[in-house]
Design a protein around this motif. Structure first.
Motif, short mmCIF file in Angstrom:
data_model
loop_
_atom_site.label_atom_id
_atom_site.label_comp_id
_atom_site.label_asym_id
_atom_site.label_seq_id
_atom_site.Cartn_x
_atom_site.Cartn_y
_atom_site.Cartn_z
N TYR A 95 73.93 34.48 29.04
CA TYR A 95 74.96 33.55 29.49
C TYR A 95 75.99 33.30 28.38
CZ TYR A 95 71.93 32.42 33.47
OH TYR A 95 71.14 32.46 34.58
N ALA A 96 75.53 33.24 27.14
CA ALA A 96 76.45 33.05 26.02
C ALA A 96 77.37 34.26 25.89
CB ALA A 96 75.68 32.81 24.73
N ALA A 97 76.82 35.46 26.09
CA ALA A 97 77.66 36.66 26.04
C ALA A 97 78.70 36.64 27.15
CB ALA A 97 76.79 37.91 26.15
N ALA A 98 78.30 36.24 28.34
CA ALA A 98 79.25 36.15 29.46
C ALA A 98 80.28 35.06 29.20
CB ALA A 98 78.50 35.88 30.75
N ALA A 99 79.86 33.96 28.59
CA ALA A 99 80.81 32.90 28.25
C ALA A 99 81.81 33.39 27.21
CB ALA A 99 80.06 31.67 27.74
#
Length: 81
Positions: free
Chosen positions: A58-62
């Motif tokens: 999720y952090a990578a997508a954010a």
């Protein structure tokens, strides 16, 4: 003298990478989006790979979303001037 045992908080390196990845994703919206977004994606992927799933991903997508939003915001601000 007795020795006092201290318990660890349980924060892993993967969680630290993930949290810092989210911070860089937020910074990518306002400051130099390509660099900060890239750092956020890398830190999120490392956090996800090291075991903080799915939050690391999720952090990578954010990071990607922050980079795109930052570039759009920069284009709007520069074209309005």
């Amino acid at each position: 003298m007795t020795q006092v045992s201290r318990s660890r908080t349980g924060v892993s390196g993967a969680r630290v990478c993930t949290i810092v990845g989210f911070v860089f994703a937020a910074l990518a919206i306002l400051f130099f989006p390509p660099l900060f977004a890239l750092v956020a994606v890398v830190l999120g992927a490392v956090g996800g790979y090291l075991g903080d799933r799915p939050l690391g991903w999720y952090a990578a997508a954010a990071g990607v979303a922050g980079g795109v939003l930052g570039l759009i915001l920069a284009a709007v601000v520069l074209n309005a001037a």
